[in-house]
Design a protein around this motif. Structure first.
Motif, PDB file in Angstrom:
ATOM      1  N   PHE A   1     -14.008   1.944  10.867  1.00 44.04           N
ATOM      2  CA  PHE A   1     -13.037   1.982  11.925  1.00 44.04           C
ATOM      3  C   PHE A   1     -11.513   2.274  11.473  1.00 44.04           C
ATOM      4  O   PHE A   1     -10.998   1.450  10.791  1.00 44.04           O
ATOM      5  CB  PHE A   1     -13.273   0.554  12.652  1.00 44.04           C
ATOM      6  N   ILE A   2     -11.336   3.348  11.794  1.00 45.10           N
ATOM      7  CA  ILE A   2     -10.192   3.939  11.126  1.00 45.10           C
ATOM      8  C   ILE A   2      -8.736   3.624  12.185  1.00 45.10           C
ATOM      9  O   ILE A   2      -7.731   3.319  11.757  1.00 45.10           O
ATOM     10  CB  ILE A   2      -9.878   5.192  10.309  1.00 45.10           C
ATOM     11  N   GLN A   3      -9.008   4.117  13.299  1.00 45.16           N
ATOM     12  CA  GLN A   3      -8.165   4.356  14.091  1.00 45.16           C
ATOM     13  C   GLN A   3      -7.953   2.915  15.174  1.00 45.16           C
ATOM     14  O   GLN A   3      -8.505   1.928  14.578  1.00 45.16           O
ATOM     15  CB  GLN A   3      -8.503   5.544  15.124  1.00 45.16           C
TER      16      GLN A   3
ATOM     17  N   LYS B   1      -7.347   7.008  23.707  1.00 41.34           N
ATOM     18  CA  LYS B   1      -8.336   7.935  22.995  1.00 41.34           C
ATOM     19  C   LYS B   1      -8.840   7.298  21.757  1.00 41.34           C
ATOM     20  O   LYS B   1     -10.192   7.456  21.319  1.00 41.34           O
ATOM     21  CB  LYS B   1      -7.643   9.342  22.914  1.00 41.34           C
ATOM     22  N   GLU B   2      -7.827   6.729  21.196  1.00 39.35           N
ATOM     23  CA  GLU B   2      -8.404   6.052  19.629  1.00 39.35           C
ATOM     24  C   GLU B   2      -9.462   4.851  20.248  1.00 39.35           C
ATOM     25  O   GLU B   2     -10.455   4.729  19.363  1.00 39.35           O
ATOM     26  CB  GLU B   2      -7.316   5.612  19.058  1.00 39.35           C
ATOM     27  N   ALA B   3      -9.222   4.171  21.029  1.00 37.43           N
ATOM     28  CA  ALA B   3     -10.055   3.131  21.569  1.00 37.43           C
ATOM     29  C   ALA B   3     -11.261   3.605  22.149  1.00 37.43           C
ATOM     30  O   ALA B   3     -12.545   2.944  21.585  1.00 37.43           O
ATOM     31  CB  ALA B   3      -9.323   2.266  22.536  1.00 37.43           C
ATOM     32  N   ILE B   4     -11.391   4.657  22.773  1.00 37.03           N
ATOM     33  CA  ILE B   4     -12.657   5.117  23.398  1.00 37.03           C
ATOM     34  C   ILE B   4     -13.623   5.729  22.102  1.00 37.03           C
ATOM     35  O   ILE B   4     -14.776   5.716  22.066  1.00 37.03           O
ATOM     36  CB  ILE B   4     -12.355   6.318  24.253  1.00 37.03           C
TER      37      ILE B   4
ATOM     38  N   LYS C   1      -9.461  -1.349   6.657  1.00 37.90           N
ATOM     39  CA  LYS C   1      -9.335  -1.459   5.304  1.00 37.90           C
ATOM     40  C   LYS C   1      -8.299  -2.695   4.750  1.00 37.90           C
ATOM     41  O   LYS C   1      -8.529  -3.199   3.871  1.00 37.90           O
ATOM     42  CB  LYS C   1      -8.775  -0.065   4.866  1.00 37.90           C
ATOM     43  N   VAL C   2      -7.179  -2.565   5.491  1.00 39.33           N
ATOM     44  CA  VAL C   2      -6.142  -3.407   5.333  1.00 39.33           C
ATOM     45  C   VAL C   2      -6.381  -4.987   5.159  1.00 39.33           C
ATOM     46  O   VAL C   2      -5.894  -5.741   4.284  1.00 39.33           O
ATOM     47  CB  VAL C   2      -4.709  -3.384   5.954  1.00 39.33           C
ATOM     48  N   ARG C   3      -7.121  -5.239   6.187  1.00 41.46           N
ATOM     49  CA  ARG C   3      -7.816  -6.870   6.184  1.00 41.46           C
ATOM     50  C   ARG C   3      -8.700  -6.911   5.047  1.00 41.46           C
ATOM     51  O   ARG C   3      -8.802  -8.168   4.516  1.00 41.46           O
ATOM     52  CB  ARG C   3      -8.324  -7.011   7.597  1.00 41.46           C
ATOM     53  N   ASN C   4      -9.572  -6.232   4.723  1.00 39.78           N
ATOM     54  CA  ASN C   4     -10.448  -6.203   3.497  1.00 39.78           C
ATOM     55  C   ASN C   4      -9.599  -6.333   2.205  1.00 39.78           C
ATOM     56  O   ASN C   4     -10.145  -7.133   1.529  1.00 39.78           O
ATOM     57  CB  ASN C   4     -11.382  -4.938   3.573  1.00 39.78           C
ATOM     58  N   VAL C   5      -8.684  -5.640   2.254  1.00 40.90           N
ATOM     59  CA  VAL C   5      -7.741  -5.964   0.869  1.00 40.90           C
ATOM     60  C   VAL C   5      -7.536  -7.508   1.113  1.00 40.90           C
ATOM     61  O   VAL C   5      -7.619  -7.948  -0.227  1.00 40.90           O
ATOM     62  CB  VAL C   5      -6.382  -5.014   1.029  1.00 40.90           C
ATOM     63  N   GLY C   6      -6.827  -7.984   2.034  1.00 39.80           N
ATOM     64  CA  GLY C   6      -6.534  -9.402   1.879  1.00 39.80           C
ATOM     65  C   GLY C   6      -7.665 -10.345   1.754  1.00 39.80           C
ATOM     66  O   GLY C   6      -7.695 -11.319   1.114  1.00 39.80           O
TER      67      GLY C   6
ATOM     68  N   ASN D   1       0.749  -1.305   0.096  1.00 39.36           N
ATOM     69  CA  ASN D   1       0.056   0.167  -0.024  1.00 39.36           C
ATOM     70  C   ASN D   1       0.871   1.201  -0.209  1.00 39.36           C
ATOM     71  O   ASN D   1       1.679   1.318   0.668  1.00 39.36           O
ATOM     72  CB  ASN D   1      -0.802   0.040   1.126  1.00 39.36           C
ATOM     73  N   GLU D   2       0.446   2.281  -0.769  1.00 33.61           N
ATOM     74  CA  GLU D   2       1.230   3.436  -0.995  1.00 33.61           C
ATOM     75  C   GLU D   2       1.074   4.149   0.238  1.00 33.61           C
ATOM     76  O   GLU D   2       1.709   5.252   0.699  1.00 33.61           O
ATOM     77  CB  GLU D   2       1.051   4.119  -2.196  1.00 33.61           C
ATOM     78  N   LYS D   3      -0.204   4.168   0.673  1.00 33.22           N
ATOM     79  CA  LYS D   3      -0.481   4.917   1.967  1.00 33.22           C
ATOM     80  C   LYS D   3      -0.998   3.891   3.023  1.00 33.22           C
ATOM     81  O   LYS D   3      -1.667   2.994   2.453  1.00 33.22           O
ATOM     82  CB  LYS D   3      -1.295   6.074   1.899  1.00 33.22           C
ATOM     83  N   ASN D   4      -0.937   4.380   4.286  1.00 31.26           N
ATOM     84  CA  ASN D   4      -1.416   3.431   5.384  1.00 31.26           C
ATOM     85  C   ASN D   4      -2.958   3.310   5.345  1.00 31.26           C
ATOM     86  O   ASN D   4      -3.517   4.404   5.394  1.00 31.26           O
ATOM     87  CB  ASN D   4      -0.969   3.962   6.494  1.00 31.26           C
ATOM     88  N   LEU D   5      -3.723   2.369   5.255  1.00 32.20           N
ATOM     89  CA  LEU D   5      -4.958   2.166   5.077  1.00 32.20           C
ATOM     90  C   LEU D   5      -5.822   1.916   6.506  1.00 32.20           C
ATOM     91  O   LEU D   5      -6.784   2.189   6.612  1.00 32.20           O
ATOM     92  CB  LEU D   5      -5.401   1.038   4.273  1.00 32.20           C
ATOM     93  N   GLY D   6      -4.837   1.352   7.424  1.00 26.97           N
ATOM     94  CA  GLY D   6      -5.526   1.093   8.724  1.00 26.97           C
ATOM     95  C   GLY D   6      -5.979  -0.193   8.720  1.00 26.97           C
ATOM     96  O   GLY D   6      -6.079  -1.072   7.722  1.00 26.97           O
ATOM     97  N   ARG D   7      -6.297  -0.710  10.017  1.00 30.31           N
ATOM     98  CA  ARG D   7      -6.644  -2.038  10.523  1.00 30.31           C
ATOM     99  C   ARG D   7      -7.618  -2.631   9.706  1.00 30.31           C
ATOM    100  O   ARG D   7      -7.700  -3.904   9.486  1.00 30.31           O
ATOM    101  CB  ARG D   7      -6.882  -2.131  12.067  1.00 30.31           C
TER     102      ARG D   7
END
Length: 600
Positions: A439-441, A481-484, A279-284, A271-277
């Motif tokens: 869910f990006i963070q 804070k991301e989790a909350i 999106k990246v698994r959906n790519v898989g 990935n050329e930019k970070n997709l996050g947890r």
């Protein structure tokens, strides 16, 4: 002819006592497994004449037979595993008559009318013969099949010798079914075999059964050790693929892994930019060719039977999600510059039993900019890396110590969907809509999917024999804070009490086991008294919503009832309801937690 009666996957009309007869000439060698009723085998690559059939219950097994130029193997397929229960090594150069006889669950093998070997009696209550595999017998057998017979009783050696060269009429006593090759069928089968070989060569996609999805962000060289451990699997590497998604790493991951060539099929996606947890698994998922998906963290070293066990568990159960993270162990495979002296001292103590790793440790010098590897590929292959495994407490252990593998009685079984080590059918996760990309963070993207699947009927299984070892590394910035934020998003999507109540644990008002008991009692209360406690229900939900709000704005949980807008009159009503609930004697945890909330 009774041929049609053989075209079922499992012939449950027969059990424990029956006779197979095959007239065959194999063209290939087949793998020789070790005969055992205790240790399951990897049956891939066998030259099956029939089966395999799949049973539903733990006390049943299905019989199928493989014949190669180097011998014969009789298998029993249970609800989870496959066992080679009778293995006979013999050179087979020409057509042979083979009889497999089950007498009250015990297998006997005959060749050309003569007894050659027997196996141990099956411990299963019922053993069934499996039917013909494929559209025609031999479609997946490399060689020639002249005839197949199945009898509903144990044939004697004399009967085998007398009848093996006779042509049947089809009405013989005890004949359950038979199939005899015709010239037109033989030509069709040969043609299909050639076509299948060509398709297997040209369409590798059809061979892939398991897709392992590994997202990775700045995890080198830990991710390399994980990939090494997958090279060492007992599962057939030709039937598995690893989809490795490099989520815009800035370390050596791309340089070292882009041209990596393991024995399994390896798909490197950058990935050329970070997709996050999420999106990246959906790519898989979208890239996966296997019907079974295994999600694995980039820093998880696996046991050699890791893939095989995930695969086996899914053969007999639908809508199952198999999780192993809750039983993961921890290991140091690298020294990071950020490690404290206490951690380095702990690593020193762990290496005292392994001279080679201890020598590498002594060669380490500070300052160091990059992770310093303590293990090499041969340590992963030989399993000597286990000298660096250590015990530590995890919140998972609260669950595994209090509940069984099926999480019976635990009100949050969907928490087992932890993507560090979990498997699921691709079709099932696609039906659920995959990971929610809102869910990006950090946090809750896996539990949110787990909750959706749970409401779709998923059954969760937490096993301690699909083992992984988490390679320890420095923890990044505080993700609180991301989790909350993501918990709030989770609640917005599912405003159910099952999700709202998680705020009690994050606010450290109660632990997860207590919260599970509270939720169970709360649901029982509403079910038992649907009209009596409506006011209590409304106030309880309002209090839970307030707790999550206070977490979000980072305010201490003081005077929660006041923050929830419950005044003096509401407090009196709540106190009266609480007294009534206490008198019912079945809701002690619910009453206790409400008392605690009222006294903050």
């Amino acid at each position: 002819m009774l041929g049609n009666s053989l075209y079922e996957g499992l012939l449950t009309n027969l059990k424990n006592s029956f006779t197979y007869e095959f007239w065959v000439k194999p063209d290939i060698l087949h793998p020789i497994n070790k005969q055992s009723r205790k240790k399951p085998v990897n049956p891939d690559g066998q030259n099956y004449i029939n089966g395999p059939g799949h049973v539903k219950y733990y006390d049943e097994a299905a019989v199928h037979v493989s014949v190669g130029k180097n011998g014969i193997t009789v298998y029993e397929h249970t609800d989870i595993n496959i066992y080679a229960v009778l293995v006979y090594e013999e050179v087979i150069k020409k057509e042979a008559h083979i009889a497999v006889i089950y007498d009250d669950g015990r297998p006997y093998l005959y060749m050309n009318g003569a007894f050659v070997k027997s196996g141990e009696r099956s411990p299963k209550r019922n053993v069934y013969p499996a039917g013909i595999f494929g559209e025609q017998p031999g479609l997946y057998f490399e060689g020639d099949i002249k005839e197949i017979r199945l009898w509903d009783h144990c044939r004697s050696e004399k009967q085998l010798q007398t009848d093996r060269n006779k042509q049947l009429k089809g009405n013989e006593e005890g004949l359950f079914g038979s199939w005899t090759a015709r010239r037109d069928v033989e030509s069709e089968v040969i043609s299909k075999k050639k076509s299948n070989r060509q398709n297997r060569t040209n369409k590798k996609n059809q061979d892939i059964e398991v897709s392992i999805i590994i997202p990775s962000f700045n995890k080198f060289p830990l991710n390399l050790f994980t990939l090494y451990s997958l090279e060492n699997q007992t599962f057939n590497p030709a039937k598995m693929e690893v989809i490795f998604i490099d989520d815009a790493s800035t370390d050596q991951t791309e340089e070292k892994l882009k041209n990596y060539h393991p024995p399994y099929q390896f798909n490197y996606i950058r990935n050329e930019k970070n997709l996050g947890r999420a999106k990246v698994r959906n790519v898989g998922i979208r890239s996966a060719r296997g019907s079974l998906l295994i999600f694995l963290d980039a820093e998880m070293v696996t046991e050699p039977d890791f893939v095989e066990k995930h695969y086996r568990y899914h053969q007999s159960k639908n809508k199952m999600i198999l999780s192993g993270v809750m039983h993961s162990k921890k290991i140091y495979t690298c020294i990071f510059p950020e490690f404290s002296q206490d951690v380095r001292d702990k690593i020193t103590d762990l290496t005292t039993t392994n001279q080679e790793i201890n020598r590498r440790l002594r060669d380490f010098q500070l300052p160091s900019e990059n992770p310093y590897p303590l293990v090499e590929k041969n340590d992963i292959t030989s399993l000597s890396y286990k000298d660096l495994v250590f015990k530590s407490f995890s919140w998972f252990q609260k669950i595994t110590k209090n509940f069984d593998a099926d999480l019976n009685g635990f009100m949050f079984p969907w928490m087992a969907l932890l993507t560090g080590n979990v498997s699921i059918r691709k079709e099932f996760i696609e039906q659920a809509g995959m990971f929610d990309e809102d869910f990006i963070q950090y946090g809750y993207e896996d539990w949110e999917l787990g909750y959706r699947l749970y409401k779709m009927g998923a059954k969760y299984l937490v096993r301690n024999d699909v083992t992984t070892y988490h390679q320890e590394h420095p923890v990044g910035q505080d993700k609180w804070k991301e989790a909350i934020h993501n918990l709030r998003l989770f609640i917005n999507k599912h405003p159910d009490v099952d999700v709202l109540i998680l705020g009690l644990e994050l606010a450290r008002i109660a632990d997860l086991i207590t919260i599970s008991k509270v939720l169970k009692e709360y649901k029982l209360l509403l079910k038992s008294y649907p009209e009596r406690f409506q006011g209590f229900q409304e106030k309880f939900i309002r209090i839970l919503e307030t707790i999550v709000l206070l977490l979000q704005i980072d305010i201490r949980h003081v005077n929660i009832l006041g923050a929830a807008g419950i005044g003096s009159e509401g407090r009196i009503e709540l106190q009266e309801d609480l007294l009534s609930i206490k008198n019912l004697d079945s809701f002690t945890n619910l009453a206790s937690i409400m008392e605690k909330l009222m006294n903050t």
